[in-house]
Write an enzyme that holds these catalytic residues in place. Structure first.
Site, PDB file in Angstrom:
ATOM      1  N   HIS A 192     -17.707 -52.619  56.573  1.00 48.24           N
ATOM      2  CA  HIS A 192     -17.313 -51.477  57.420  1.00 48.24           C
ATOM      3  C   HIS A 192     -18.412 -51.147  58.437  1.00 48.24           C
ATOM      4  CE1 HIS A 192     -13.724 -50.220  55.016  1.00 48.24           C
ATOM      5  NE2 HIS A 192     -14.387 -50.824  54.045  1.00 48.24           N
ATOM      6  N   ASN A 221      -8.774 -46.287  52.790  1.00 50.12           N
ATOM      7  CA  ASN A 221      -8.401 -47.298  53.777  1.00 50.12           C
ATOM      8  C   ASN A 221      -7.047 -46.957  54.369  1.00 50.12           C
ATOM      9  OD1 ASN A 221     -10.642 -48.987  53.618  1.00 50.12           O
ATOM     10  ND2 ASN A 221      -9.749 -50.285  52.029  1.00 50.12           N
TER      11      ASN A 221
END
Ligand code: HDD
Length: 694
Positions: free
Chosen positions: A74, A147
């Site tokens: 990420h 997510n």
């Protein structure tokens, strides 16, 4: 800046700005005023540098240390500030303070991200998007680190390094960047059948969102809500975008990555700056042990979801992002999300992925941010009082006063520091725990195909086509044919039709099905909520129309079109052959937002082409103008055009192909209702005609 802002010339001839021009005094980090920021201290004008030049040394030393390690996953992300507003109290189910009072707002910071790519990778990679929200509640920070996909690749956190190693660039060659279309990734997942449900999601359009504003978010794991009486329920968290979901098509994603690698972050920045604040509803699926026992799958298994049809999503609040960061590094880069950050009223479940995450996040922040005091950085600090006896360490910023740095102590309530609160303090849910110490995976985690199939059959035909296209694309990039074949075996468990289509396109025989760990369940019902298109909200609000226009177009038509879109909450950009803009037929000049080379149609949700008779002559031979219309057509976009502009469409060979989503605008009145039509966002009936694999 005018030349008046320069008070003198440097000896080298460069203009020099000083405090005499009205600026503030520049200082070193120590506050010493700086007299010359152009030349280092040297022995003679052409001589060597002198070590005593503290200004030079401090400036270069600081620059040399500007970078911190990027996130191991990420790494590429974008954050914004906002608030969460409770719209439905949950006091009967949780004592979490932020859910107690209707209408009350809790500040939040939200960071969206891609997973695999490095910090400088393009926004439109086919990838999962991180959706991490830090709630600064009155009883501490709650980080919901989710997510845009409600399930995950693996069931046990011990496999996370393997998953991520396989997805990132291969270690010998250092590529491919931000892509799963390579052997290592598919090798790993094809040897890990538990990934199959998630694979279906990342091969769907969910992995190529049009905007971060147009995607759902999920807490993924089952968590616990605990009420004031200590009674617990299980809960799953959902974020639902107010403007509905929307994705791009793959060919468009590839082109956006070239035209604007910052497409998603720019979109978020622009929307917030324009006052069009992105908004999501927060929903919860609340259920008890009795439901968990009867449900077809284990609620502790992060590769499974609970269909909304089985446990409806109850909307309890909304999140609005209304402020961009002041400084990207200080806020978006330094924000440290930790799944372990929970507050009274919320608790973990025994999901083995979540349990492992609770170690990893704290650990990674220490490496990334350099020490245990990252909670002192303003973006990470709670907005409620903090009182404890933890002290010192690198960069300690908020330090206790007085002599008490331990307890119990004899220094009384004035000077003795804080003490525990047995009533309101966080208490773990007193779940009974028993069992032998062992490394094992529960049998209740063993069905890897049923929900993968359920996801596939829940899609519309066009979404299923996109999944077959994506699988074909990704597998076609593998050098090892055996891995392609192994994947086809898994696909047969998901859907024989899908497996057959992909096998045909890869020119491979269908292999035998691998032996499943447990027999897949048949007959799971389709769930409409899993499809983007079945849950479409049909609105052009928050979307962008790109108008390619030339000099001499009708002012009335241009203005009517602009108002129609803006009145519906949409945005309009003018794309023109020259950045200076266009002159309308009433001699009014409109500056362009993009020169045609920099404003391809992939940047817009729908397009219009307005041309005068003379103007169109220029466009027909111009490659970017030709791409503008042929791409918009190939990407199934709605296209409005003035009669004169038709020549451009004829010239790129579209004259016979124009369909009902190509809308002719003869007069200003023709724009009426156009925004509603564009709310459909794409004209999917066209796709089979513009695609070899149709
Ligand atoms: Fe993770 C970052 C989401 C499994 C270990 N993860 C990270 C971020 C998101 C997620 C959104 C970025 C946060 C930010 O914006 O700073 N991760 C997930 C989800 C998972 C998941 C939804 C499964 C349900 N993650 C997962 C596992 C592990 C990690 C199983 C390790 C055992 N994740 C990390 C990390 C990161 C991270 C290494 C890297 C940077 C960071 O934490 O702050 O700790």
């Amino acid at each position: 800046m005018s030349d008046d802002n320069y008070s003198e010339l440097d000896k080298g001839g460069a203009p020099r700005q000083t405090v005499k021009d009205g600026y503030e005094t520049m200082t070193t980090q120590q506050g010493t005023p700086v007299s010359d920021d152009q030349n280092h201290l040297r022995a003679g004008a052409r001589g060597p540098m002198l070590m005593e030049d503290f200004h030079f040394r401090e400036k270069i030393f600081h620059f040399d240390h500007e970078r911190i390690p990027e996130r191991v996953v990420h790494a590429r992300g974008y954050g914004a500030h906002g608030y969460f507003e409770c719209t439905d109290t949950l006091e009967d189910i949780t004592s979490a303070d932020l859910f107690q009072r209707k209408g009350e707002k809790t500040p939040v910071f939200t960071r969206f991200s891609t997973v695999a790519g490095n910090k400088g990778s393009p926004d439109l990679a086919r990838d999962v998007r991180g959706f991490a929200v830090k709630f600064y509640t009155k009883e501490g920070n709650w980080d919901l680190v989710g997510n845009n996909i409600p399930v995950f690749f693996i069931q046990d956190a011990l496999k996370f390094p393997d998953l991520i190693h396989s997805a990132k660039a291969e270690p010998d060659r250092g590529f491919p960047q931000a892509q799963t279309a390579h052997d290592n990734f598919w090798d790993f997942v094809s040897l890990s059948p538990e990934s199959m449900h998630m694979i279906m999601w990342i091969m769907s359009d969910r992995a190529i969102p049009r905007s971060l504003r147009f995607m759902e978010g999920f807490g993924v794991h089952t968590f616990r809500f605990v009420n004031a009486d200590g009674k617990a329920h299980f809960v799953k968290f959902h974020w639902k975008p107010k403007s509905g979901m929307q994705s791009v098509v793959w060919n468009e994603a590839l082109k956006i990555n070239g035209a604007d690698p910052d497409f998603h972050r720019r979109d978020m920045w622009d929307a917030i700056q324009a006052g069009d604040y992105p908004e999501w509803e927060l929903g919860v699926q609340v259920f008890d042990e009795a439901f968990a026992e009867t449900f077809d799958f284990d609620v502790l298994d992060a590769t499974k979801l609970i269909p909304e049809e089985d446990v409806p999503v109850r909307i309890v609040g909304r999140m609005v992002l209304d402020r961009v960061v002041d400084n990207f590094f200080a806020e978006t880069e330094q924000v440290a999300f930790c799944t372990q950050n929970i507050v009274p009223g919320i608790d973990f479940s025994d999901d083995p992925l979540l349990q492992g995450r609770n170690f990893s996040y704290l650990d990674t922040q220490i490496k990334r941010l350099g020490g245990p005091n990252f909670t002192h950085i303003p973006i990470n600090a709670p907005k409620c009082p903090m009182r404890h006896f933890q002290q010192d360490g690198h960069m300690a910023m908020t330090n206790p006063k007085g002599r008490a740095n331990y307890e119990p102590n004899s220094w009384g309530t004035e000077e003795g520091g804080p003490r525990e609160d047995p009533d309101k303090g966080f208490k773990s849910y007193p779940q009974e725990v028993a069992g032998s110490k062992l490394r094992a995976r529960s049998e209740t985690f063993s069905d890897h195909y049923s929900q993968a199939r359920q996801f596939y059959v829940s899609q519309t035909e066009i979404e299923q086509k996109h999944m077959a296209d994506a699988l074909t694309f990704e597998l076609s990039k593998l050098k090892t044919v055996a891995i392609r074949s192994r994947m086809l075996g898994h696909l047969r468990h998901v859907d024989e039709g899908l497996a057959g289509t992909v096998a045909d396109r890869l020119a491979l025989e269908l292999p035998d099905k691998p032996k499943p760990a447990s027999e897949p369940k048949t007959g799971l019902k389709a769930s409409d909520a899993l499809s983007i298109l079945k849950s479409a909200r049909k609105t052009f609000a928050g979307r962008k129309l790109g108008i390619l226009a030339t000099h001499g177009v009708s002012a009335d038509l241009f203005k009517a079109l602009k108002s129609e879109i803006e009145d519906a909450g949409g945005m309009v950009e003018l794309v023109a052959p020259e950045i200076g803009g266009i002159t309308l037929d009433n001699d009014e000049t409109v500056p362009a937002d993009q020169k045609i080379d920099g404003g391809p149609s992939v940047l817009y949700d729908a397009v219009a082409v307005l041309a005068s008779k003379d103007g169109v002559k220029k466009l027909v031979n111009d490659a970017p103008s030709r791409d503008f219309v042929s791409d918009a057509f190939a990407h199934c976009k709605y296209i409005a055009y003035s009669p004169e502009a038709k020549a451009l469409f004829d010239n790129v060979g579209l004259s016979d192909a124009m369909d009902e989503a190509c809308i002719r605008l003869e007069a200003p009145g023709d724009v009426k209702g156009l925004a509603d039509t564009l709310g459909a966002l794409r004209y999917w009936d066209r796709e089979r005609k513009v695609d070899l694999d149709g």
